[in-house]
Design a protein around this motif. Structure first.
Motif, short mmCIF file in Angstrom:
data_model
loop_
_atom_site.label_atom_id
_atom_site.label_comp_id
_atom_site.label_asym_id
_atom_site.label_seq_id
_atom_site.Cartn_x
_atom_site.Cartn_y
_atom_site.Cartn_z
N MET A 1 31.75 32.38 37.76
CA MET A 1 31.82 32.43 36.29
C MET A 1 31.03 31.28 35.68
N THR B 1 39.62 34.89 33.88
CA THR B 1 38.96 36.04 34.51
C THR B 1 39.12 37.30 33.67
N ASP C 1 31.68 39.80 32.19
CA ASP C 1 30.98 39.81 33.47
C ASP C 1 29.57 40.40 33.37
#
Length: 680
Positions: free
Chosen positions: A229, A189, A194
């Protein structure tokens, strides 16, 4: 006059057969010649689809003066890294240790005892950007060899000692548990892009193995972050220039972080891995985009990479001839607005330019654009379909990129798994047949009765190079996936032969794995690397195949070997998850069981087929599936599995301890996490 490489089965080596350089293939004869002449060895390592390998070949190895200097003062050895990943690995380790970086072409100077003493990658024909010219490097090495040979020999021996003294210590011996896998997700992450999908910055490679982990982690835990994701990365790649919007299939990587401009070579392993990822994404979500990309990628594989013998070729080059002369990267794939108008006319060209992101300024070089899908599409699907067909037909008239048609065992194993599963999910028996054809070639041509593999073949003839760990592991993985789809237990038997060779020849007493067999050619170091590169490492691929085989057979020996191999994954999970993605995916399977699904029923009963399809669509991480007659001896997990009230039944087990059987596909779907979308 052709040199010694003309007899090679490697297309990459054969590309150098007409060089004025007096090339030798890797082997003792080359080093014996160097010892006899008292000269050093130039080792040049590359591969057929490598752009800068071709550049250096044209600039230096085709140059008569450079070749004459090489022939007088060196023995020159050319290696195809895809045929000899072991040679590539040990000298790349030395290059990276000495220079802090690596790449291809890899240029290494060796003593006649194969000890490295000077390193580099691409060298230009004239000094450039702080790099010496290749001729300057050759003259410097020759002078050092002539005037300071003892010093050179001592340095080479020290380098070899340093490499041999490197011991792998990743700090972990236990297979990862829930905490380690959660730590891996958190680390991913932090590295996730993103905005554009994928991980890290430019250049950006398809994170195939990490995506498999994310999908399995979501299936086990319900993590929406993991699924998001995976979804967003897959969509970004599918819409980007890294994906061939006309013909299907993925380029090797993007030079930017947005997946817009690819390095245009198409590799077999990338497309096999990504076809499977998109098929699994569809299985989890029912995404129409994932379905389309999985099928288009498999169709690309069959159409453009399948060989006459039923195997699959290694790669398509990035470069090709331009219609107006010359040779350029991406020439086959890119478009200008004028080229669109010439094929489609004004109105449809305008539509295509907007739909595919073709601009007057261009997104690539010289005003050309890489086709993308930057918007949400248009309503007139039929018109877009016509545009795509006409552009694809026009592109077929362009000079095509070269094809490296050697068959690599490991990558064909990956293709077998992808085609078998995609064909089963989407009702495409032709894809399953293609998987069977490739698996049959692997058995007939690459595999002997003792379960030993040849690394490569071409035109149905093996290349004389022994298989490395990834060959055994990926072929076993492909055979097990094919067995799940076809219900033929013989593929499990073949996988067992290969995995017995892994236990016998690649496994140390402590359970750690080597990339080469104990009876393979001895190099300056026995390579051993558990981290993924563009494909799963042999280490983690072997762990996965061993785990699945144990689930089919109940073998505790294979289960124990898988768990020992996973120890390194636990150590790297939180520190370097991007480089151990397949190991993380296998760890998810081990943590979940993996589940063993035995479907017992007559082959001609539609109820058997419905249960079988439901089992294949299950998202339980790494679940294995067997289908056959009740109480069948085809698979161990089918033994003592009768019908239920005279009806076909499915048994869901972990380590051969089973829940109550069910004859209801909907009930089986709930047990295996089948998403609602794919069943519609």
């Amino acid at each position: 006059m052709a040199n010694r490489l003309s007899r090679s089965t490697s297309p990459y080596l054969r590309q150098h057969a007409d060089n004025p350089v007096d090339w030798w293939p890797w082997g003792e004869d080359a080093f014996a010649a160097a010892r006899e002449r008292g000269v050093p060895v130039l080792l040049s390592v590359g591969y057929s689809a490598c752009h800068w390998c071709h550049v250096m070949a044209h600039e230096s190895f085709e140059d008569e003066d450079t070749a004459a200097y090489l022939n007088e003062h060196f023995v020159s050895v050319k290696v195809d890294r895809e045929e000899r990943p072991d040679v590539d690995a040990v000298y790349m380790e030395a290059v990276q240790a000495a220079t802090g970086q690596g790449g291809w072409p890899m240029t290494v100077f060796l003593t006649p005892d194969a000890e490295p003493f000077y390193f580099g990658t691409y060298f230009p024909p004239a000094p450039r950007h702080g790099m010496p010219s290749f001729r300057q490097v050759l003259e410097g090495v020759r002078a050092a060899w002539r005037d300071r040979r003892d010093e050179v020999g001592e340095a080479a021996a020290r380098i070899v000692r340093d490499l041999a003294g490197r011991q792998m210590d990743f700090g972990g011996t236990a297979a990862p548990g829930k905490d380690e896998l959660h730590a891996a997700l958190l680390a991913l992450t932090r590295e996730y892009d993103d905005r554009h999908g994928g991980f890290g910055g430019a250049p950006k490679f398809p994170p195939s193995m990490v995506l498999e982990f994310l999908l399995r982690h979501h299936a086990r835990t319900g993590s929406e972050a993991a699924l998001q994701m995976a979804q967003d990365t897959c969509e970004s790649m599918a819409r980007g220039g890294i994906y061939d919007q006309l013909g299907g299939g993925f380029a090797r990587y993007a030079v930017d972080r947005t997946f817009t401009v690819p390095h245009f070579e198409k590799m077999l392993y990338d497309n096999a891995l990504l076809a499977r990822v998109y098929a699994h994404l569809w299985r989890a979500t029912g995404s129409d985009l994932a379905r389309r990309v999985a099928l288009e990628t498999c169709d690309f594989l069959v159409r453009e990479l399948r060989t006459a013998e039923g195997g699959f070729a290694s790669a398509l080059d990035a470069d090709s001839d331009r219609p107006d002369g010359g040779h350029a990267e991406g020439a086959f794939y890119v478009w200008t607005p004028d080229e669109l108008r010439a094929v489609l006319g004004e109105q449809d060209a305008a539509l295509a330019a907007g739909y595919f992101g073709v601009t007057e300024a261009g997104t690539f070089e010289e005003g050309a654009s890489v086709l993308q899908l930057p918007g949400d599409g248009v309503a007139d699907a039929a018109r877009i379909g016509s545009v795509r067909e006409r552009l694809l037909a026009a592109r077929e008239g362009r000079p095509r990129p070269g094809r490296d048609d050697k068959v690599v065992a490991a990558w064909n194993g990956l293709v077998v798994a992808a085609l078998a599963e995609t064909g089963a999910y989407f009702g495409r028996p032709d894809l399953v047949e293609a998987a069977v054809g490739a698996a049959d070639l692997l058995v007939r041509v690459h595999m002997d009765e003792a379960g030993r593999l040849a690394r490569t073949s071409r035109d149905g003839v093996t290349g004389g190079h022994v298989g490395v760990l990834e060959d055994y592991a990926d072929v076993a993985e492909g055979f097990l996936a094919l067995s799940a789809v076809t219900g033929e237990g013989v593929w499990v038997d073949f996988a067992g032969l290969l995995l017995d060779s892994v236990l016998r020849h690649f496994t140390a007493q402590d359970g750690m794995l080597y990339d080469t067999a104990d009876d393979a050619e001895a190099l300056i170091r026995r390579p051993q690397d558990p981290t993924d590169n563009a494909a799963p490492s042999g280490w983690t691929a072997a762990a996965g195949a061993l785990l699945s085989y144990a689930a089919y057979t109940g073998s505790e020996v294979h289960r124990d070997a898988a768990e020992k191999a996973l120890g390194v994954v636990g150590a790297l999970a939180g520190r370097a998850p991007r480089f151990i993605g397949w190991g993380l995916a296998v760890a998810e399977a081990a943590l979940d069981g993996p589940r063993e699904v035995a479907v017992a029923g007559p082959a001609d009963d539609p109820a058997t087929g419905e249960l079988h399809r439901t089992a294949l669509l299950g998202t339980a991480p790494g679940a294995v599936v067997a289908v056959g007659e009740p109480d069948s001896e085809e698979y161990a997990i089918l033994a003592h599995r009768p019908l239920v009230d005279g009806r076909p039944a499915a048994y869901v087990c972990r380590r051969f301890v089973c829940d109550a059987p069910t004859a209801d596909p909907a009930g089986l779907a709930v047990r295996l996490g089948v998403a609602a979308g794919p069943l519609l």
